[in-house]
Design an enzyme around this catalytic site. Sequence first.
Site, PDB file in Angstrom:
ATOM      1  N   CYS A 160      -6.768   2.706  13.173  1.00 58.86           N
ATOM      2  CA  CYS A 160      -6.057   2.131  14.327  1.00 58.86           C
ATOM      3  C   CYS A 160      -6.834   0.912  14.809  1.00 58.86           C
ATOM      4  CB  CYS A 160      -5.957   3.166  15.450  1.00 58.86           C
ATOM      5  SG  CYS A 160      -5.177   2.492  16.932  1.00 58.86           S
ATOM      6  N   THR A 178     -15.493  -0.828 -14.404  1.00 58.39           N
ATOM      7  CA  THR A 178     -15.327  -1.960 -13.506  1.00 58.39           C
ATOM      8  C   THR A 178     -15.592  -3.254 -14.267  1.00 58.39           C
ATOM      9  OG1 THR A 178     -16.038  -2.984 -11.417  1.00 58.39           O
ATOM     10  CG2 THR A 178     -17.714  -1.757 -12.640  1.00 58.39           C
ATOM     11  N   HIS A 214     -14.947   0.578  -0.646  1.00 54.65           N
ATOM     12  CA  HIS A 214     -13.782  -0.262  -0.319  1.00 54.65           C
ATOM     13  C   HIS A 214     -12.718   0.516   0.445  1.00 54.65           C
ATOM     14  CE1 HIS A 214     -14.818  -3.218  -3.835  1.00 54.65           C
ATOM     15  NE2 HIS A 214     -15.599  -3.370  -2.778  1.00 54.65           N
ATOM     16  N   TYR A 220       0.829  -1.215   0.000  1.00 55.55           N
ATOM     17  CA  TYR A 220       0.000   0.000   0.000  1.00 55.55           C
ATOM     18  C   TYR A 220       0.862   1.264   0.000  1.00 55.55           C
ATOM     19  CZ  TYR A 220      -4.080  -2.854   0.168  1.00 55.55           C
ATOM     20  OH  TYR A 220      -5.048  -3.768  -0.185  1.00 55.55           O
TER      21      TYR A 220
HETATM   22  C1  BV8 Z   1     -17.715  -9.214   1.142  1.00 56.26           C
HETATM   23  C2  BV8 Z   1      -9.681  -2.653  -1.763  1.00 56.26           C
HETATM   24  C3  BV8 Z   1     -19.449  -9.873   2.694  1.00 56.26           C
HETATM   25  C4  BV8 Z   1      -8.275  -3.000  -1.536  1.00 56.26           C
HETATM   26  C5  BV8 Z   1     -10.886  -4.429  -2.925  1.00 56.26           C
HETATM   27  C6  BV8 Z   1     -20.694 -13.105  -3.527  1.00 56.26           C
HETATM   28  C7  BV8 Z   1     -21.323 -12.226  -2.652  1.00 56.26           C
HETATM   29  C8  BV8 Z   1     -20.576 -11.557  -1.698  1.00 56.26           C
HETATM   30  C9  BV8 Z   1     -19.194 -11.751  -1.614  1.00 56.26           C
HETATM   31  C10 BV8 Z   1     -18.563 -12.626  -2.485  1.00 56.26           C
HETATM   32  C11 BV8 Z   1     -19.315 -13.305  -3.432  1.00 56.26           C
HETATM   33  N1  BV8 Z   1     -18.465 -14.074  -4.122  1.00 56.26           N
HETATM   34  C12 BV8 Z   1     -17.210 -13.909  -3.668  1.00 56.26           C
HETATM   35  C13 BV8 Z   1     -17.222 -13.055  -2.654  1.00 56.26           C
HETATM   36  C14 BV8 Z   1     -16.053 -12.633  -1.879  1.00 56.26           C
HETATM   37  C15 BV8 Z   1     -15.294 -11.454  -2.490  1.00 56.26           C
HETATM   38  C16 BV8 Z   1     -15.293 -11.438  -3.989  1.00 56.26           C
HETATM   39  O1  BV8 Z   1     -16.095 -10.757  -4.618  1.00 56.26           O
HETATM   40  N2  BV8 Z   1     -14.375 -12.177  -4.586  1.00 56.26           N
HETATM   41  C17 BV8 Z   1     -14.263 -12.156  -6.037  1.00 56.26           C
HETATM   42  C18 BV8 Z   1     -12.817 -12.064  -6.462  1.00 56.26           C
HETATM   43  C19 BV8 Z   1     -14.954 -13.407  -6.565  1.00 56.26           C
HETATM   44  N3  BV8 Z   1     -15.853 -10.212  -1.995  1.00 56.26           N
HETATM   45  C20 BV8 Z   1     -15.450  -9.734  -0.801  1.00 56.26           C
HETATM   46  O2  BV8 Z   1     -14.687 -10.320  -0.069  1.00 56.26           O
HETATM   47  C21 BV8 Z   1     -16.028  -8.408  -0.374  1.00 56.26           C
HETATM   48  N4  BV8 Z   1     -16.607  -8.526   0.943  1.00 56.26           N
HETATM   49  O3  BV8 Z   1     -18.232  -9.856   0.266  1.00 56.26           O
HETATM   50  O4  BV8 Z   1     -18.212  -9.151   2.463  1.00 56.26           O
HETATM   51  C22 BV8 Z   1     -20.601  -8.985   2.375  1.00 56.26           C
HETATM   52  C23 BV8 Z   1     -21.325  -9.139   1.176  1.00 56.26           C
HETATM   53  C24 BV8 Z   1     -22.403  -8.322   0.911  1.00 56.26           C
HETATM   54  C25 BV8 Z   1     -22.777  -7.338   1.833  1.00 56.26           C
HETATM   55  C26 BV8 Z   1     -22.046  -7.194   3.021  1.00 56.26           C
HETATM   56  C27 BV8 Z   1     -20.951  -8.013   3.292  1.00 56.26           C
HETATM   57  C28 BV8 Z   1     -14.954  -7.334  -0.255  1.00 56.26           C
HETATM   58  C29 BV8 Z   1     -14.405  -7.007  -1.612  1.00 56.26           C
HETATM   59  C30 BV8 Z   1     -13.481  -5.778  -1.515  1.00 56.26           C
HETATM   60  C31 BV8 Z   1     -12.046  -6.195  -1.719  1.00 56.26           C
HETATM   61  N5  BV8 Z   1     -11.203  -5.005  -1.811  1.00 56.26           N
HETATM   62  N6  BV8 Z   1     -10.129  -3.342  -2.957  1.00 56.26           N
HETATM   63  C32 BV8 Z   1      -7.399  -2.502  -2.647  1.00 56.26           C
HETATM   64  O5  BV8 Z   1      -7.840  -1.755  -3.541  1.00 56.26           O
HETATM   65  O6  BV8 Z   1      -6.218  -2.864  -2.580  1.00 56.26           O
HETATM   66  S1  BV8 Z   1     -11.450  -5.074  -4.375  1.00 56.26           S
HETATM   67  C33 BV8 Z   1     -10.679  -4.433  -5.724  1.00 56.26           C
HETATM   68  O7  BV8 Z   1     -11.430  -4.926  -6.859  1.00 56.26           O
HETATM   69  C34 BV8 Z   1     -10.742  -2.933  -5.858  1.00 56.26           C
HETATM   70  O8  BV8 Z   1     -11.568  -2.270  -4.919  1.00 56.26           O
HETATM   71  C35 BV8 Z   1     -11.376  -2.774  -7.219  1.00 56.26           C
HETATM   72  O9  BV8 Z   1     -11.977  -1.567  -7.361  1.00 56.26           O
HETATM   73  C36 BV8 Z   1     -12.309  -3.905  -7.189  1.00 56.26           C
HETATM   74  C37 BV8 Z   1     -13.011  -4.246  -8.435  1.00 56.26           C
HETATM   75  O10 BV8 Z   1     -12.070  -4.232  -9.487  1.00 56.26           O
HETATM   76  P1  BV8 Z   1     -12.347  -3.185 -10.668  1.00 56.26           P
HETATM   77  O11 BV8 Z   1     -12.430  -1.824 -10.085  1.00 56.26           O
HETATM   78  O12 BV8 Z   1     -13.509  -3.662 -11.454  1.00 56.26           O
HETATM   79  O13 BV8 Z   1     -11.001  -3.271 -11.483  1.00 56.26           O
HETATM   80  P2  BV8 Z   1     -10.648  -4.350 -12.611  1.00 56.26           P
HETATM   81  O14 BV8 Z   1      -9.194  -4.214 -12.893  1.00 56.26           O
HETATM   82  O15 BV8 Z   1     -11.186  -5.691 -12.232  1.00 56.26           O
HETATM   83  O16 BV8 Z   1     -11.482  -3.879 -13.890  1.00 56.26           O
HETATM   84  C38 BV8 Z   1     -11.179  -2.624 -14.493  1.00 56.26           C
HETATM   85  C39 BV8 Z   1     -12.155  -2.443 -15.633  1.00 56.26           C
HETATM   86  O17 BV8 Z   1     -11.902  -1.161 -16.210  1.00 56.26           O
HETATM   87  C40 BV8 Z   1     -11.983  -3.467 -16.746  1.00 56.26           C
HETATM   88  O18 BV8 Z   1     -13.271  -3.944 -17.123  1.00 56.26           O
HETATM   89  C41 BV8 Z   1     -11.339  -2.677 -17.884  1.00 56.26           C
HETATM   90  O19 BV8 Z   1     -11.789  -3.129 -19.147  1.00 56.26           O
HETATM   91  C42 BV8 Z   1     -11.849  -1.290 -17.612  1.00 56.26           C
HETATM   92  N7  BV8 Z   1     -10.963  -0.229 -18.125  1.00 56.26           N
HETATM   93  C43 BV8 Z   1      -9.608  -0.241 -18.235  1.00 56.26           C
HETATM   94  N8  BV8 Z   1      -9.194   0.934 -18.745  1.00 56.26           N
HETATM   95  C44 BV8 Z   1     -10.289   1.700 -18.928  1.00 56.26           C
HETATM   96  C45 BV8 Z   1     -11.424   0.967 -18.539  1.00 56.26           C
HETATM   97  N9  BV8 Z   1     -12.674   1.451 -18.615  1.00 56.26           N
HETATM   98  C46 BV8 Z   1     -12.813   2.698 -19.101  1.00 56.26           C
HETATM   99  N10 BV8 Z   1     -11.776   3.476 -19.493  1.00 56.26           N
HETATM  100  C47 BV8 Z   1     -10.514   3.014 -19.433  1.00 56.26           C
HETATM  101  N11 BV8 Z   1      -9.507   3.793 -19.842  1.00 56.26           N
END
Ligand code: BV8
Length: 246
Positions: A126, A186, A118, A63
């Site tokens: 803390c 996203t 997020h 980070y």
């Molecule tokens: C949780 C912070 C319970 C840290 C991040 C089903 C239901 C609920 C949960 C889950 C579920 N299945 C699985 C889970 C668990 C998990 C999850 O989703 N896993 C995935 C991998 C399967 N989820 C969790 O653990 C979450 N917590 O579920 O708690 C709960 C549920 C509901 C209600 C209450 C409680 C917590 C998830 C948060 C994790 N932390 N980040 C950090 O940043 O270091 S996630 C991380 O991914 C970032 O926040 C990021 O923003 C996020 C999503 O990624 P994207 O932003 O979409 O980025 P990505 O690279 O993937 O895509 C970029 C896009 O931009 C692409 O499509 C690309 O084509 C496009 N692009 C590129 N260039 C451009 C562009 N578009 C336009 N213009 C451009 N120039």
Amino acid sequence: MAHADKSLSKTARIVILTGAGISKESGLETFRDPDGIWARVRVEDVATPEAFARDPARVHAFYNARRQGLLSETVRPNAAHLALARLEAEWPGEVLLVTQNIDDLHERAGARNLIHMHGEISKALCTLCQDISPWRHDMDGTSQCPACGHTGTLRVNVVWFGETPFEMDRIYQALAKCDLFVSIGTSGNVYPAAGFVEEVRMANQGHTAELNLEPSEGHSLFAERIYGPASEVVPAYVQRLLQDGG
Ligand code: BV8
């Protein structure tokens, strides 16, 4: 209810979700693009509570590098961030901006009604006294909590995988009553954010649009899809909304 071919009433409520793609043209990395963050580090090593418990120095370093990147003077809000701030300022109805991003480019562009679901890389939490403070420099095991004075208790104030995102009740309430939901930059891989479009469809009230570089995982769930770089498609979309309601 608004379709691509029907204009939105000016009192319509709009919810916008953004992801890392909106900040790409500002010079910040995305996660799942070929040159993205997860192509060089594993989620399990740097973005879970278990990783932090196992090797806090490694997580702090991950980070610290991203925070330094964000704070370099070349990283500024781009035309997409500015267009969303313009929409919030000029649209008569409510505009709620929910971002998955932990950068501060939306607020630097002028966004006010903003939720960092997020968390924020420029804030420290803390783990002892739960204080959340601004933190714009490196953090490590010797960093001192500005509130309680203890050292070794700070972590970056972001939501790791397995942790609960912030302000979910407020977000779900806004999704249930919105007239327009726009998902920008996203990939639709991370839940619960990736499920927001389905929340809107279930409420059967709002129009849904995806603005992205390419189709996301959930592209087929959106009533309208516009592809291209955010700095081009977002200002054009905002102009269309403000001019004739979408
Ligand atoms: C949780 C912070 C319970 C840290 C991040 C089903 C239901 C609920 C949960 C889950 C579920 N299945 C699985 C889970 C668990 C998990 C999850 O989703 N896993 C995935 C991998 C399967 N989820 C969790 O653990 C979450 N917590 O579920 O708690 C709960 C549920 C509901 C209600 C209450 C409680 C917590 C998830 C948060 C994790 N932390 N980040 C950090 O940043 O270091 S996630 C991380 O991914 C970032 O926040 C990021 O923003 C996020 C999503 O990624 P994207 O932003 O979409 O980025 P990505 O690279 O993937 O895509 C970029 C896009 O931009 C692409 O499509 C690309 O084509 C496009 N692009 C590129 N260039 C451009 C562009 N578009 C336009 N213009 C451009 N120039």
